[in-house]
Design a protein around this motif. Sequence first.
Motif, mmCIF file in Angstrom:
data_model
loop_
_atom_site.group_PDB
_atom_site.id
_atom_site.type_symbol
_atom_site.label_atom_id
_atom_site.label_comp_id
_atom_site.label_asym_id
_atom_site.label_seq_id
_atom_site.Cartn_x
_atom_site.Cartn_y
_atom_site.Cartn_z
ATOM 1 N N ILE A 284 0.854 -1.181 0.000
ATOM 2 C CA ILE A 284 0.000 0.000 0.000
ATOM 3 C C ILE A 284 0.892 1.233 0.000
ATOM 4 O O ILE A 284 2.086 1.149 0.263
ATOM 5 C CB ILE A 284 -0.950 0.037 1.223
ATOM 6 C CG1 ILE A 284 -0.170 -0.131 2.526
ATOM 7 C CG2 ILE A 284 -2.024 -1.022 1.113
ATOM 8 C CD1 ILE A 284 -1.025 -0.100 3.777
ATOM 9 N N GLU A 288 -1.941 5.456 2.450
ATOM 10 C CA GLU A 288 -2.860 4.402 2.868
ATOM 11 C C GLU A 288 -2.399 3.728 4.152
ATOM 12 O O GLU A 288 -3.206 3.154 4.877
ATOM 13 C CB GLU A 288 -2.994 3.363 1.754
ATOM 14 C CG GLU A 288 -3.707 3.893 0.518
ATOM 15 C CD GLU A 288 -3.558 2.980 -0.677
ATOM 16 O OE1 GLU A 288 -4.365 3.096 -1.611
ATOM 17 O OE2 GLU A 288 -2.623 2.158 -0.692
ATOM 18 N N LEU A 733 -9.151 -1.448 1.663
ATOM 19 C CA LEU A 733 -8.595 -0.149 2.014
ATOM 20 C C LEU A 733 -9.669 0.897 2.290
ATOM 21 O O LEU A 733 -9.381 1.929 2.890
ATOM 22 C CB LEU A 733 -7.672 0.335 0.890
ATOM 23 C CG LEU A 733 -6.451 -0.567 0.635
ATOM 24 C CD1 LEU A 733 -5.618 -0.029 -0.506
ATOM 25 C CD2 LEU A 733 -5.600 -0.688 1.897
#
Length: 976
Positions: A284, A288, A733
């Motif tokens: 990520i 994030e 996410l």
Amino acid sequence: RGLAQSGSWTCLDEFNRIDIEVLSVIAQQLLVLREGRLAGKNNINFMGVGIKLVDHHVIITMNPGYAGRTELPDNLQVCFRPVSMMVPNYALIAEIMLFAEGFGDAKTLSRKMCKLYILCSEQLSQQPHYDYGLRAVKSVLVMAGGLKRANPDISEDLVLIRALRDSNLPKFLADDIPLFFAIIKDLFPGVVVPDNDYGEFQVAMEEEITKAGLQNVPGFHKKVIQMFDIFNIRFGATLVGPTGAGKSTCYRILSRIMTSLHQAGSKNEQYQEVAFEILNPKCITMGELYGEVNMVTQEWRDGLASTIMRRAVNDETPIRKWTVFDGPIDALWIENMNTVLDDNKKLCLMSGEIIAMSDVMSMIFEPMDLLVASPATVSRCGMVYMEPEQLGLRPLWESWVVGWTVGGYYHQERGDEPPPFELKEEEQVHLTALYDWLVEPSMAFLRRTCKEMSPTVDSALLTSLLGLLRCLLAAAIPGPHDANTEEGGNFRKKQLECCFLFALFWSTGVTSDAAGREKYSLFVREVMKDVDVIDEKYGGVATALAVRKWRKPDYKNCEDKTAFLVQTDEGNLQDWCYDPRKGKWVSWVQTLAKFTIPDDAEFSTIMVPTACTAQLSYMCRTLLTHGLRPLVCGPTGTGKSVSVIKCVTEELDQSKYKPIQLGFSAKTSATMTQDIIDGQLGKRRKGVFGPPMGQTAIVFVDDMNMPEVETYGAQPPIELLRQLVDCGGYYDLKEKSWVDIVDTQVCCAMGPPGGGRNGTTPRFLRHFSLLCVDSFDDDTLTLIFSTIVKAYFMRGYSGDVCQQAGNVVDATMRTYREAMKGLLPTPSKSHYTFNLRDFSRVVQGVLLQAPSGEFANKSSVMRLWTHEALRVFGDRLTDDNDRKWMCAHAATMCKEIFRCDFQSEFEHIRPADETETGYGTLRRLFWGDYMTPADEDDRPYVEVRDLQLLQNRTEDSLAEFNQTSKKPMELVMFMF
């Protein structure tokens, strides 16, 4: 602005981690404040806003020269007075702390401890994870104080030695440990340090390891204990070491031990239930991970790490909460953890939120190495270094073979479901004898002599062998069996031996190129005839085996133990396939079915079966149907992707398997990869996704090693796939929650690293069974393309044309081989790279010509072949010498293979200023379908003999384009 108005003092820690663009803006702001103070103003105009100026102070701290740090711009440096921090007096600090911890002889002990660290830094090996700084000293002193209070009657020398040993041994390589003990012995002569008694912890550890179907290895026991000790003195621990060392298993076993001891009612408060969450920080983005501001809406979006830690902080139960960062450590994301890992234990977010960690929280980092980590990171974490050599391969084998014995771990795991096969104890002993005899020598020879297409580790090769052996034994001796049935023990012995050998050949013997396979086959055959040949003929392998501590079996040749090996010395060992259902060895060629090309088949869809395609088809089908993961590696144009796609989409039952195809490129991101996989899967229930019930999804990743490598070596799409394979899912996410991906397998294809393809982390590759495909030899290429050309020329072409099928393939073969040998890439000719796709394009171009009266003899075939060879090979050439070589080569092919007169065949296009056929003549050779208008259905691929007509045709096409295009092109058409 708030600083200037409030009159505060501020300390900006790790200041040079800010981007240079931001530092430049900060410099301008500080300069405005500084000028206002120098002028003695009470109010100033600050960035267009009038503010009150109160006396304030700014201090910055930073480590210069580390990776990921920025050089401060000059206009910022002039705003500050530099102050250099000197190396602290370790001995004085240690002495004071030892006095505070209750030591009487603190002065002598502090000097000895500092001398120990000086000698270690000078005499031990230099490793990125070694740290002898002040934080390391402090952790030893804290541990020594705890031991002193817990054991007030033990001598102070012994207490300090135990603290030094327990805090330093975990991070040392095995080769450095004897030297470390020698230094301690010199500094503390005559002091004998007894081993710690871990009592109930030791008992629980052995029980949990056995429950997990693993082996109790003393070296692994030490690492689990060291991990437990580190959590008592450090908030963060780092498990570092190469692939296959048991890093993940170490902390998982430790969590089970602590949980089981707590549930058993242990009085030790250190034993509590453990819950851990795993995330890969490199699959990520930084935003994030920690959170970021949406630049469009200016809203704060929380990060994954901050969400997990906030959730752990809000849980006030005494359960120990571990956050596991399973991924590469670099100099960027880990630096944001500095305030978490030191005494502050606080995570500071860009939003201004500060999350204070609780006492029951810990952090675990699990990288393969710390090559790009800064010293600031290394000093803050407790290190546990794990080496595959300390674990060895034997425990993996014993866990597998014992697990499949009657009543073993794998049978217990299946409950009432019947096992696919089971082994009697005498069969377990027999298989172990085969393992001791052949596996280690095969791996040692592979490492010493062969060149692998993609690097492997020994534990991954053994895992691949065991996986394939499980597939074969499930077919050879299915279900519960009695070795004394009417089949006789001899039949089962034959099946065991042959399946083992086939698995050995297709694990340790298929990772190298063709030359390596030939050497490997010769070596294994010689070892099976007489094991003493290793010492007599292969001295380097014998040395490698001595390092591995391999012991030669007490029998010399295969006749003592087995009589069911490959019965022929023809070809390589990999050229033979063992059919467990029929119980015999057959050549891969014999397994091929009769092949005919359909009349309506397009060239790009034709795949002529060969021994290589039979191997890939069988191996991929066998591995995928048993839940294993094949990885096909080979040069461009060898049919890797086509073979795997055909297996996944045609050969497997489509009612049971759902294929998902991914093609990686240099710009593929982890988010794109996750979106594609999620788009093909459905929701089973909350937090669980998968294919439709009753199906298994197979994610096929083509060009797996193409994603771009980041500055510090990570490939985010690969890290996402590793998390999927390792943990069975990944994080949503948006919801910041874990998603389990069920009934999903991954298989991949890739080219060897180099030429735009990157090396891939061994932590991902270890999950796959590597199947390497080398470039085809001349016989295979001739078989493939002769079959295709002959089938095409049978579709209405004249007899003279049909007879040229072999000549077309032979001429292309010679051109391809000589181009590979003579037209080598250089810095100015970097595009001089040829592969089998170039071979295929020449043949495909020849087959574009439909049967006609003009294309009815040998001469027309020769001219068409020359045209296609020029388009594929000649158009790539950049200087006259190479073009002359191409012209001379075409003349040679015309004379020696097609038996035509090169000069007369091209006389109709020869320019007036040339007396003989040269490259200028060949430039005027054109074949194509562009002479027919684009709106007509039938556009034959024919030779263009009238160059003036070609000139008119191109000018008409240009005029037509300019009439319809908003951006007309003023081009002049000419011959050159």
